[in-house]
Design a protein around this motif. Structure first.
Motif: not given
Length: 281
Positions: A16, A19, A122, A126, A227, A229, A231, A247, A255, A257, A259
């Motif tokens: 992002p 970031t 990602m 990371y 973490d 992501t 995509h 989640r 975290e 994300y 994207g």
């Protein structure tokens, strides 16, 4: 980030913007050509543009940055006061980007530690973040590069594509080529293994493939602190519900994300991509 150490990555990390800004990370763009027109990823062409071009059956190709582009980035970092640079990039099995970075590093005015993440998206991102956090903590450049290598070594990427056709066209399909003969009858799940795109499983329907993608991510995360992501390319209606389910199901989630992949990866996977990156801390 300390002014005497600089961090560089390429546009396929898909970090992002906030970031990138927070850590002062320099991004060197790859290129995407639609027909005869060449665009810089992240600056001149969007994922939507690529999805529309692919649906319209236009010719879409990608190319690495040239070494001089990296050389300019390294000179700029040195001119700004960097005494060393950490440069973390897309898998050398998928792109010549890391090779271009190494060529430029050989002529750079300060030492450059080039890291082949063996990953993309990602999953690569990371690793870049691990280097940024190490630098922020006062570590030396070699330690930051090692932190990136460690994090990417722990990180997994799994993905679903509606069709293998775009990967086949781009020559990035690797051992997954064995699936082509039955491509009409299956929905392939793929993963990144040894820096390459490899087949993982064959599933009969898109809904089952997405459910299986979810299960694989949950299994990979286990009880670890991770973490994640999610995509996608032109598939937000699939990505958001998957993210919400992950989640709820991953107990050690730190975290998450969601994207869209950028134009370069989008050109090779096509609309409908859904991917999950699981990165233990």
């Amino acid at each position: 980030m300390p002014a005497d150490l600089a961090l560089v990555t390429d546009s396929t990390a898909y970090l992002p913007q906030e970031t990138l800004d927070r850590h002062g990370i320099t991004v060197v763009p790859l290129s995407v050509a639609v027909g005869d027109t060449v665009f810089a990823e992240g600056l001149e062409i969007s994922p939507k543009d690529v999805a529309e071009a692919l649906r319209g059956k236009e010719r879409v190709t990608t190319s690495r940055p040239n070494p001089e582009t990296f050389a300019a980035a390294y000179r700029a970092a040195a001119d700004a006061g960097a005494r060393e640079i950490v440069s973390v990039h897309i898998s050398g099995e998928l792109s010549g980007t890391v090779e271009a970075a190494r060529l430029a590093a050989g002529e750079a005015p300060v030492p450059v530690h080039v890291v082949d993440s063996r990953l993309v998206g990602m999953a690569l991102g990371y690793g870049v973040l691990a280097a940024a956090e190490a630098i922020a903590a006062g570590r030396e450049a070699a330690e930051a590069a090692a932190a990136a290598t460690r994090r990417t070594g722990l990180t997994s990427g799994f993905f679903y594509v509606d069709t293998l056709e775009y990967l086949r066209r781009g020559g990035r399909i690797g051992a997954a080529r064995a699936l082509l003969g039955s491509a009409l009858a299956v929905k392939p799940l793929l993963h990144l293994d040894g820096g390459r795109i490899e087949p993982l499983e064959k599933v009969r329907t898109a809904s089952r493939a997405i459910a299986r993608l979810e299960e694989i991510a949950v299994e990979r995360a286990a009880e670890l602190e991770v973490d994640v992501t999610v995509h996608h390319l032109a598939a937000e209606e699939r990505a958001e519900p998957l993210a919400e389910r992950l989640r709820r199901r991953i107990p050690g989630l730190r975290e998450l994300y969601v994207g869209e992949v950028g134009a370069v990866i989008g050109a090779h996977v096509g609309p409908g991509l859904l991917a999950v990156v699981v990165s233990p801390r």
